[in-house]
Design an enzyme around this catalytic site. Sequence first.
Site, mmCIF file in Angstrom:
data_model
loop_
_atom_site.group_PDB
_atom_site.id
_atom_site.type_symbol
_atom_site.label_atom_id
_atom_site.label_comp_id
_atom_site.label_asym_id
_atom_site.label_seq_id
_atom_site.Cartn_x
_atom_site.Cartn_y
_atom_site.Cartn_z
ATOM 1 C CD GLU A 68 4.514 31.235 -1.483
ATOM 2 O OE1 GLU A 68 4.943 31.690 -0.418
ATOM 3 O OE2 GLU A 68 5.249 30.866 -2.399
ATOM 4 C CB CYS A 110 1.301 33.604 -11.357
ATOM 5 S SG CYS A 110 2.376 32.176 -11.292
ATOM 6 C CB CYS A 159 5.963 20.394 -7.260
ATOM 7 S SG CYS A 159 5.903 19.985 -9.029
ATOM 8 C CB CYS A 186 12.543 21.264 -11.861
ATOM 9 S SG CYS A 186 11.232 20.628 -12.904
ATOM 10 C CB CYS A 188 11.774 24.536 -9.418
ATOM 11 S SG CYS A 188 10.157 25.160 -8.959
ATOM 12 C CB CYS A 194 9.450 31.823 -12.665
ATOM 13 S SG CYS A 194 8.200 32.241 -13.830
HETATM 14 N N1 SAH Z 1 5.118 22.788 -13.266
HETATM 15 C C1 SAH Z 1 4.782 23.768 -14.235
HETATM 16 C C2 SAH Z 1 4.379 25.109 -13.667
HETATM 17 C C3 SAH Z 1 5.151 25.671 -12.484
HETATM 18 S S1 SAH Z 1 6.756 26.330 -12.732
HETATM 19 C C4 SAH Z 1 5.909 23.927 -15.235
HETATM 20 O O1 SAH Z 1 6.950 23.321 -15.044
HETATM 21 O O2 SAH Z 1 5.729 24.607 -16.232
HETATM 22 C C5 SAH Z 1 6.558 27.817 -13.624
HETATM 23 C C6 SAH Z 1 7.767 28.178 -14.465
HETATM 24 O O3 SAH Z 1 8.871 28.646 -13.662
HETATM 25 C C7 SAH Z 1 8.325 27.012 -15.271
HETATM 26 O O4 SAH Z 1 8.632 27.423 -16.569
HETATM 27 C C8 SAH Z 1 9.586 26.672 -14.507
HETATM 28 O O5 SAH Z 1 10.491 25.957 -15.278
HETATM 29 C C9 SAH Z 1 10.078 28.039 -14.115
HETATM 30 N N2 SAH Z 1 11.043 28.057 -13.024
HETATM 31 C C10 SAH Z 1 11.153 27.194 -12.005
HETATM 32 N N3 SAH Z 1 12.164 27.558 -11.195
HETATM 33 C C11 SAH Z 1 12.701 28.686 -11.703
HETATM 34 C C12 SAH Z 1 13.748 29.570 -11.299
HETATM 35 N N4 SAH Z 1 14.434 29.345 -10.197
HETATM 36 N N5 SAH Z 1 14.012 30.642 -12.072
HETATM 37 C C13 SAH Z 1 13.299 30.897 -13.186
HETATM 38 N N6 SAH Z 1 12.274 30.115 -13.609
HETATM 39 C C14 SAH Z 1 11.994 29.017 -12.879
#
Ligand code: SAH
Length: 361
Positions: free
Chosen positions: A106, A119, A126, A130, A133, A351
């Site tokens: 996406e 973006c 991945c 986390c 996420c 995000c």
């Molecule tokens: N792997 C990379 C880029 C992808 S995530 C990274 O970790 O930076 C992009 C951003 O979205 C990151 O800052 C991540 O921590 C945040 N993110 C992930 N899940 C989220 C959620 N449920 N709500 C808000 N931000 C989130």
Amino acid sequence: MFAAYQLFTTFAPMQEKKDIRTLSKSELREFFETNGDKAFRGDQVYDWLWSKGLHSFDEMTNLPKKTREMLDNNFVIKHIEVDMMQRSSDGTIKNAVRLHDGLLVESVLIPTETRTTACVSSQVGCSLNCTFCATARLKRMRNLLPDEIFDQVKVIDSQSRMFFNRPLSNIVFMGMGEPLMNYNNVLAAIEKITSEEGLGMSPKRITVSTSGIPKLIKKMADDDVKFKLAVSLHSAIDQVRTSIMPFNEKFPLTELREALEYWYKKTKNRITYEYVVWKDINDKKKDVEALIKFCRFAPSKVNLIEYNPIGEDGFAQADSTAIEMYQNMLEEAGITVTVRKSRGKDIDAACGQLANKKVKN
Ligand code: SAH
């Protein structure tokens, strides 16, 4: 004789045509020269592929028909297709992008008054885990190729021109995947995006966001990259960070911090931290104090991003008083802080919400 010939045709492996976009400009020139054509055809083809973004040799109208046929016999042009486009009530556009092998990623266009930001995804799924996420729920299937990253940008640039009458202005690697786990391809894509023959975009308008892999942050500094760095920190206390970003156990905060100091010494570039404040996880004074202590060594900016619920138990956006506490304490410590509202929530484009909902796993 006939039988032998038949055997040969049946069992000889079909030679797969090469993807022409894996060739550099000089390799293209060489291809034409060794095939009895003019080297400058290589420049023309390169321009069609990268500047104009064509997906068929037939449309390369400044090439003689014979040359187009020769290309067709030798190469394919692998490319992405927008499988589905969704528009949010706030103007955000989410694209489900189909890759040449059928997998989906996406990418999102985020418009504001003055900018359009793309973006983009760097991996299918991945490998990091986390817990907050949505992308982490998809296993990592593969890295995206440089041109698959480039194409996402190109698609969003066209959409920006079509829907907002202006070119794309910024790119963030905050889509699916961990860009540093696909280091070479991400850097190759950025090279293409910033080159005059690609999109000619300034690297200062590109931000690579990472969960924080120390040795690769150092490598970026050594490679003298010119784009910006964002680190998804979320907590500056090891125990808390490991509980929400389990890979932190392998790369603890002291190592991350050391790598960031190295980055700053070499690049003199400000570091941005992405940070979500969750209720009862990191919403206390001690959490802010740890954050200030962690990032004070270099000019820093903290983006407090809104939590986008993904149906995971135990995670809820912190109260506004906690956000205000973060804001006040960070400002007092001389650290730039912004509070960011989510965009595209109604279409799961915010995000951490990118998880191919369309796809049944
Ligand atoms: N792997 C990379 C880029 C992808 S995530 C990274 O970790 O930076 C992009 C951003 O979205 C990151 O800052 C991540 O921590 C945040 N993110 C992930 N899940 C989220 C959620 N449920 N709500 C808000 N931000 C989130």
